[in-house]
Structures are given as C-alpha cells and as structure tokens.
Enzyme design. Structure first.
Site, PDB file in Angstrom:
ATOM      1  N   HIS A 243    -151.011 -49.253  -7.078  1.00 34.88           N
ATOM      2  CA  HIS A 243    -150.264 -50.245  -7.975  1.00 34.88           C
ATOM      3  C   HIS A 243    -151.648 -50.690  -9.064  1.00 34.88           C
ATOM      4  O   HIS A 243    -152.075 -51.540  -8.148  1.00 34.88           O
ATOM      5  CB  HIS A 243    -149.525 -51.787  -7.826  1.00 34.88           C
ATOM      6  CG  HIS A 243    -149.857 -52.438  -6.392  1.00 34.88           C
ATOM      7  ND1 HIS A 243    -149.716 -52.487  -5.075  1.00 34.88           N
ATOM      8  CD2 HIS A 243    -150.557 -54.250  -6.304  1.00 34.88           C
ATOM      9  CE1 HIS A 243    -150.041 -53.119  -4.526  1.00 34.88           C
ATOM     10  NE2 HIS A 243    -150.616 -54.071  -5.341  1.00 34.88           N
TER      11      HIS A 243
ATOM     12  N   GLU B 151    -152.415 -48.187   2.594  1.00 38.25           N
ATOM     13  CA  GLU B 151    -154.271 -47.086   2.885  1.00 38.25           C
ATOM     14  C   GLU B 151    -153.126 -47.253   5.040  1.00 38.25           C
ATOM     15  O   GLU B 151    -153.647 -46.300   5.984  1.00 38.25           O
ATOM     16  CB  GLU B 151    -154.616 -47.838   3.357  1.00 38.25           C
ATOM     17  CG  GLU B 151    -155.355 -47.565   1.718  1.00 38.25           C
ATOM     18  CD  GLU B 151    -155.710 -46.256   1.165  1.00 38.25           C
ATOM     19  OE1 GLU B 151    -156.603 -45.412   2.537  1.00 38.25           O
ATOM     20  OE2 GLU B 151    -154.773 -45.646  -0.114  1.00 38.25           O
TER      21      GLU B 151
ATOM     22  N   TYR C 294    -160.616 -50.692   5.821  1.00 37.29           N
ATOM     23  CA  TYR C 294    -160.153 -51.700   5.834  1.00 37.29           C
ATOM     24  C   TYR C 294    -158.798 -50.841   6.029  1.00 37.29           C
ATOM     25  O   TYR C 294    -158.030 -52.418   5.516  1.00 37.29           O
ATOM     26  CB  TYR C 294    -159.925 -50.561   3.640  1.00 37.29           C
ATOM     27  CG  TYR C 294    -159.372 -51.797   2.971  1.00 37.29           C
ATOM     28  CD1 TYR C 294    -158.503 -52.882   2.591  1.00 37.29           C
ATOM     29  CD2 TYR C 294    -157.973 -50.661   2.191  1.00 37.29           C
ATOM     30  CE1 TYR C 294    -157.677 -52.927   1.163  1.00 37.29           C
ATOM     31  CE2 TYR C 294    -156.793 -51.488   2.078  1.00 37.29           C
ATOM     32  CZ  TYR C 294    -156.683 -52.592   1.359  1.00 37.29           C
ATOM     33  OH  TYR C 294    -156.061 -52.913   0.409  1.00 37.29           O
TER      34      TYR C 294
ATOM     35  N   SER D 152    -150.823 -53.029   2.998  1.00 41.86           N
ATOM     36  CA  SER D 152    -151.243 -51.531   1.921  1.00 41.86           C
ATOM     37  C   SER D 152    -150.430 -50.489   3.041  1.00 41.86           C
ATOM     38  O   SER D 152    -150.546 -50.095   3.799  1.00 41.86           O
ATOM     39  CB  SER D 152    -152.590 -51.823   2.527  1.00 41.86           C
ATOM     40  OG  SER D 152    -152.855 -50.250   1.676  1.00 41.86           O
TER      41      SER D 152
ATOM     42  N   LYS E 282    -161.112 -46.826 -13.608  1.00 44.03           N
ATOM     43  CA  LYS E 282    -162.171 -45.494 -13.912  1.00 44.03           C
ATOM     44  C   LYS E 282    -161.669 -44.917 -14.854  1.00 44.03           C
ATOM     45  O   LYS E 282    -162.708 -44.491 -15.639  1.00 44.03           O
ATOM     46  CB  LYS E 282    -162.628 -45.041 -12.424  1.00 44.03           C
ATOM     47  CG  LYS E 282    -163.833 -44.543 -12.617  1.00 44.03           C
ATOM     48  CD  LYS E 282    -164.872 -43.616 -11.371  1.00 44.03           C
ATOM     49  CE  LYS E 282    -166.193 -43.283 -11.195  1.00 44.03           C
ATOM     50  NZ  LYS E 282    -166.529 -42.855 -10.324  1.00 44.03           N
TER      51      LYS E 282
HETATM   52  P1  GDP Z   1    -157.116 -45.740  -3.155  1.00 42.15           P
HETATM   53  O1  GDP Z   1    -156.170 -45.452  -2.801  1.00 42.15           O
HETATM   54  O2  GDP Z   1    -157.134 -48.159  -2.739  1.00 42.15           O
HETATM   55  O3  GDP Z   1    -158.476 -46.098  -2.483  1.00 42.15           O
HETATM   56  O4  GDP Z   1    -157.646 -46.742  -4.379  1.00 42.15           O
HETATM   57  P2  GDP Z   1    -159.025 -45.563  -5.045  1.00 42.15           P
HETATM   58  O5  GDP Z   1    -158.057 -45.822  -7.033  1.00 42.15           O
HETATM   59  O6  GDP Z   1    -159.988 -46.014  -5.280  1.00 42.15           O
HETATM   60  O7  GDP Z   1    -158.369 -43.665  -4.535  1.00 42.15           O
HETATM   61  C1  GDP Z   1    -157.554 -43.119  -4.337  1.00 42.15           C
HETATM   62  C2  GDP Z   1    -157.600 -41.740  -4.260  1.00 42.15           C
HETATM   63  O8  GDP Z   1    -158.599 -41.573  -5.884  1.00 42.15           O
HETATM   64  C3  GDP Z   1    -158.605 -41.260  -2.970  1.00 42.15           C
HETATM   65  O9  GDP Z   1    -158.057 -40.327  -2.690  1.00 42.15           O
HETATM   66  C4  GDP Z   1    -159.731 -41.303  -4.099  1.00 42.15           C
HETATM   67  O10 GDP Z   1    -160.756 -39.755  -2.456  1.00 42.15           O
HETATM   68  C5  GDP Z   1    -159.286 -40.492  -5.186  1.00 42.15           C
HETATM   69  N1  GDP Z   1    -160.899 -40.647  -6.656  1.00 42.15           N
HETATM   70  C6  GDP Z   1    -161.300 -39.348  -6.349  1.00 42.15           C
HETATM   71  N2  GDP Z   1    -162.236 -39.996  -7.675  1.00 42.15           N
HETATM   72  C7  GDP Z   1    -162.606 -41.557  -7.435  1.00 42.15           C
HETATM   73  C8  GDP Z   1    -163.586 -41.914  -8.152  1.00 42.15           C
HETATM   74  O11 GDP Z   1    -164.835 -41.228  -8.788  1.00 42.15           O
HETATM   75  N3  GDP Z   1    -163.652 -42.948  -7.634  1.00 42.15           N
HETATM   76  C9  GDP Z   1    -162.683 -43.874  -6.818  1.00 42.15           C
HETATM   77  N4  GDP Z   1    -162.362 -44.691  -6.678  1.00 42.15           N
HETATM   78  N5  GDP Z   1    -161.754 -42.727  -6.010  1.00 42.15           N
HETATM   79  C10 GDP Z   1    -161.733 -41.506  -6.551  1.00 42.15           C
END
Ligand code: GDP
Length: 352
Positions: A181, A129, A151, A127, A194
C-alpha cells in the site's frame, strides 16, 4: 474518549492511522524512537493533539512504560524495519525489530495488564511478503507462507505470535495481512515512490533518468489511506481474527512506469529508465495478488482508490514537492506548482 497507542507513528501508515483515529475522536499516543527524531514535527502537524512517547521495539521496559502511561484500549503495531531490500543487509536488526519487537510489545501488554490481556485490543501489521514464493494465487488467509527475505521471515514470526497470544492468553489480537500500500507519504526507497519522484524530477528537467532493478515483478498496490481503515475495522469486531487486505488486482513495474510517465505526458520511457543489478534482490517475490473477500464480507471493507488514481496522486504530489524545492534552490524560474512546463519535459527527454 477511546485511547490508542500506535508504534511506527512516524511512518506512512502511522500518519494515516493517526489522522483517522483523531477524526474518530480517539486520544492518540505514538511511540517515537531515538533522540531528536526529525519526524516528530511531521507527526505533530498531521495528527493534531497526539501525545508522543519515547520508546523502542527493541527495549521491553520502554514498551511497558508506554503502555502504562497511555493505558490504551487499542494498540496498533506498525513499527518495523519495513524495507525488504535492506533486510538482507541488516538481517539481525530486522529480526530484532520486525520480529522480536512483536513479542516484546505483546509481553509489555501482558505484564502491564498483570497477565490479563482482555481489556486491550491489538493489531499486528502483517505482510503479503509472508506469502513470498506463493503457493496459490490469489493469496488468502489460508494460503501457506513461504517468505523470501529476512523481512518476510520476521513478519511471519510476528504473525504467528499474534495468533499464539490470542490462543494462549485470550488476547483480542488481530493480524492484518496487508498487500503493498502506497501514497505520497511512501518512503523514497520503495519502487513506487522512487518512480513517481523520478518522473516528477525528469519532467521538471531536474534529473535525466531513473535506475531500477527487476521490472517484471508484479504487485497488488493499494492506497495506504484505504488500508488503515481496514486495521481499525478489525479491532471493532466482536471477536479477533486475521484478514487479507488487498485490491485483488496485480500490475508489473512496467505498467506502473507507463502510468507514472503517462501522467506527465511521456509515452515512451525506454530511454529514461536504466537497470542495475544493484537493485535486484537475492531472492525475489515475483507475483503478489490478494483475495480480500473475507475483509469485504466481515469488515465491510473495500478499497476506494484505484491504480491509476493512486499513481496520479503520487506523481502530482511529487511534482508539487520537487518544483517547490527546486524553486527554493533557484533551479526553476518562475516557481511552478504541479503544472509541468512542457519545455522542461522536452529538454529532459532530449538530454537523456
Ligand atoms: P516490497 O514489495 O515491500 O519489496 O516493495 P518495493 O517497492 O521495495 O519492491 C517492489 C518490487 O519492485 C520488488 O519486486 C522489487 O524487486 C522491485 N523493484 C524493481 N526495481 C526496484 C528498485 O529500484 N527499488 C525497489 N525498492 N524495488 C524495485
């Protein structure tokens, strides 16, 4: 007929990969966790003819059993606790599944093969990440890791183990460093889905607003359906290697909101989006953008679906799902599909 074993087949990537492999003439086996897993019906619908095996990445003997039954030519390890936000709250479980799970699966292949790992090809879902607090931009295969979440740390462990089994046992083991993705099948806990789900619900008058965390973070978002093609291509090479898979383009959450609300004709979303510290993370990965030159040159892979097209696909799918669900519950009359009644949009905006 080649045989493939997929862990995480009930997830977004597992479904796309299962579909792809069936279309390519593979016999597909999928590892499914838990009793009466509610996602089994979806997998059986999307991946026709799939053979589902019970097993768990935290249980070595179940993995050995799955390998012995499926006798795979290719193994794709897509199973993980995959939500970064949850990984602080369930750090141990994340370590066990996302990190130690890789060790167990590689050991299962080694043990079931009588120490011979040469006849099976292994793909590890690594990832972006792992890059975390990035050391260079864009990130490539040689960029040092600095994971910022349990993670990311667990994925880094899995990545290095994959490299180590290649070097220790001559395993045909590849690690795909995949940037974010997304798709209509993305879990609703991820920010993209979301948002698209909330946009659909707001435009249908079913919800007033959406509450998010950090709107400034930036991601390199591609389409999951394109990315599983890269996984398969890695295992068709002459020798195993690691590849970054990304679009090379980064966007902020704000830009994602612009495009998603734009799809339903809303240009000013400022009154429809709220922020709450609950959705901010203890340590943030601010900007991710990948350089997939190596995948392009060696695998002949490139993404087909762009940012706007991806968001349109996700919003349209959520509009269809939400209007069907609302119609079933008697909330929308007459039941609409995809078409957004303009009066609903106006009503939702006026209320918020
Ligand atoms: P990730 O890159 O695997 O962590 O995918 P996510 O979709 O969970 O998060 C992507 C980015 O969106 C991160 O930097 C989060 O901090 C930001 N983010 C902002 N608001 C939200 C929220 O309400 N939910 C999630 N999941 N991420 C959020």
């Amino acid at each position: 007929m080649p045989r493939a074993l997929i862990t995480g087949i009930t997830g977004q990537d597992g479904l796309y990969l299962g579909e792809l492999l069936v279309a390519k003439g593979y016999e597909v086996f999928g590892l499914v966790r838990g009793q009466s897993n509610p996602k089994v019906a979806v997998v059986e619908r999307v991946v026709p003819g799939v053979m589902l095996l019970e097993g768990d990445l935290t249980d070595l003997s179940s993995l050995i059993g799955a390998v012995e039954i499926s006798q795979p030519d290719e193994v794709y390890n897509l199973g993980a606790i995959s939500f970064v936000g949850l990984s602080w709250k369930q750090a141990e479980l994340t370590g066990e599944t996302t990190g130690m799970g890789v060790l167990r699966l590689l050991e299962a292949l080694r043990i079931a093969g009588g120490n011979d790992m040469s006849r099976v090809r292994f793909y590890q879902a690594s990832s972006s990440e792992m890059f975390g607090k990035v050391r260079e931009t864009p990130q490539r295969e040689t960029t040092p890791f600095h994971p910022r979440s349990p993670y990311g740390v667990a994925k880094t462990f899995g990545h290095y183990l994959t490299v180590n089994y290649r070097e220790s046992y001559g395993a045909f083991a590849c690690s795909g460093l995949l940037f974010n993705h997304e798709s209509p099948r993305r879990g609703i806990e991820f920010v993209t889905r979301k948002i698209t789900r909330a946009v659909a619900r707001i435009s249908l008058g079913l919800q007033d607003s959406v509450t998010l965390g950090n709107l400034e973070s930036r991601r390199d978002w591609g389409f999951a359906g394109d990315y599983v093609e890269a996984m398969w291509r890695m295992l068709q090479q002459e020798s195993p290697d690691d590849y970054v898979v990304a679009t090379g383009v980064t966007h902020s959450i704000r830009e994602f909101l612009d495009a998603a609300f734009g799809r339903v004709g809303i240009s000013d979303w400022s009154e429809l989006v709220r922020q709450d510290p609950r959705f901010f993370r203890p340590a943030e990965v601010d900007v991710l953008v990948g350089d997939a030159s190596k995948a392009r040159e060696e695998l002949g892979w490139e993404p087909k679906v762009g940012f706007e097209e991806l968001i349109a696909m996700m919003v349209d799918s959520d509009l269809a799902l939400e209007s069907d669900a609302a119609a079933r519950e008697g909330l929308l009359v007459p039941p609409g599909r995809v078409e957004v009644p303009p009066s609903r949009t106006t009503a939702a905006r006026a209320r918020s």
